[in-house]
Motif scaffolding. Structure first.
Motif, mmCIF file in Angstrom:
data_model
loop_
_atom_site.group_PDB
_atom_site.id
_atom_site.type_symbol
_atom_site.label_atom_id
_atom_site.label_comp_id
_atom_site.label_asym_id
_atom_site.label_seq_id
_atom_site.Cartn_x
_atom_site.Cartn_y
_atom_site.Cartn_z
ATOM 1 N N ALA A 149 0.826 -1.202 0.000
ATOM 2 C CA ALA A 149 0.000 0.000 0.000
ATOM 3 C C ALA A 149 0.862 1.255 0.000
ATOM 4 C CB ALA A 149 -0.929 -0.007 1.212
ATOM 5 N N VAL A 150 1.982 1.205 0.725
ATOM 6 C CA VAL A 150 2.894 2.349 0.761
ATOM 7 C C VAL A 150 3.539 2.555 -0.604
ATOM 8 C CG1 VAL A 150 5.042 3.234 1.752
ATOM 9 C CG2 VAL A 150 3.341 2.134 3.223
ATOM 10 N N TYR A 151 4.013 1.472 -1.212
ATOM 11 C CA TYR A 151 4.631 1.584 -2.530
ATOM 12 C C TYR A 151 3.646 2.159 -3.543
ATOM 13 C CZ TYR A 151 8.646 -1.271 -1.058
ATOM 14 O OH TYR A 151 9.768 -1.738 -0.433
ATOM 15 N N ALA A 152 2.406 1.718 -3.467
ATOM 16 C CA ALA A 152 1.395 2.171 -4.425
ATOM 17 C C ALA A 152 1.109 3.662 -4.270
ATOM 18 C CB ALA A 152 0.114 1.368 -4.241
ATOM 19 N N ALA A 153 1.257 4.170 -3.045
ATOM 20 C CA ALA A 153 0.958 5.583 -2.783
ATOM 21 C C ALA A 153 2.122 6.503 -3.105
ATOM 22 C CB ALA A 153 0.543 5.763 -1.323
#
Length: 234
Positions: free
Chosen positions: A76-80
């Motif tokens: 989720a962090v990478y996607a954001a």
């Protein structure tokens, strides 16, 4: 064992490798990697590190399940995050794919190395000079910030030793979100912290060369913003 390679060849080609053969890694090679690790420096020469080599299949499965759970947060962090400017869309997609592969295949590595540090209690505030007591909160915050400096040099030695011995590895830290569960699986005491998971095995993918920004793009001369000369001297 592969033929010895030069230090700079190891530095320039030690890629983060996440795909491994199922072949076990001989204990003597793991010992050699760890012997390289303990040649690193540590704060105050305390050498308060410990390394757990996890080869038991069931323990690897349990750790991998915790790591998979923690990696849901990481994804989720990478996607954001925006794509780094120096990476093409294809390179960034490949990075995400490689990371995602390990999230699902940590247990496939024949060994998982867990570098740890025993926590060191700071001196009691009252035992310190007044000038130190006045900045004691800053001191504690600084100790927390720099604690990894006593283990990450050893981890870099592990990476380079693996490269020199024809092994592959990568440093990953997602598990720290659920560190207590990992510590329970491995019986790690409360006063010991883990700093990485490092799957180790014979890689199925090639080593470098590595692509990095030029030194002149990430270095300043004497003060922030003053360019460092590029390879042509400009």
């Amino acid at each position: 064992m592969t033929a010895d390679i030069g230090l700079f060849e190891a530095i320039y080609t030690a890629r983060s490798l996440r795909h491994f053969k199922s072949d076990p890694v001989p204990q003597e090679l793991i010992t050699k990697v760890l012997d390289a690790a303990i040649r690193a420096s540590s704060g105050g020469n305390t050498q308060h590190w410990t390394f757990i080599v996890v080869r038991d299949a069931e323990k690897r499965r349990q750790i991998a399940a915790i790591y998979r759970k923690a990696s849901d947060y990481a994804s989720a962090v990478y996607a954001a995050r925006p794509k780094p400017d120096h990476l093409t869309d294809e390179q960034f997609a490949q990075f995400l794919a490689n990371s995602g592969y390990l999230w699902d295949h940590m247990a496939d590595a024949p060994a998982i190395l867990v570098p740890c540090l025993t926590k060191r209690e700071p001196p009691k505030r009252a035992s310190l000079p007044d000038v130190v007591q006045a900045r004691y909160a800053d001191h504690l915050a600084n100790v927390q910030r720099i604690s990894g400096s006593s283990i990450y040099p050893a981890i870099q030695n592990i990476i380079l030793a693996c490269r020199g011995l024809g092994l592959g590895t990568v440093i990953t830290t997602n598990h720290i979100l659920y560190e207590n569960e990992v510590k329970a699986v491995l019986g790690i005491p409360d006063n010991v912290a883990t700093f990485a998971l490092m799957p180790i095995g014979y890689p199925t993918r090639k080593y470098g060369p590595l692509t990095r920004k030029p030194v002149s793009d990430v270095t300043y001369a004497d003060s922030w913003g003053t360019p460092w000369p590029d390879a042509t001297g400009n």
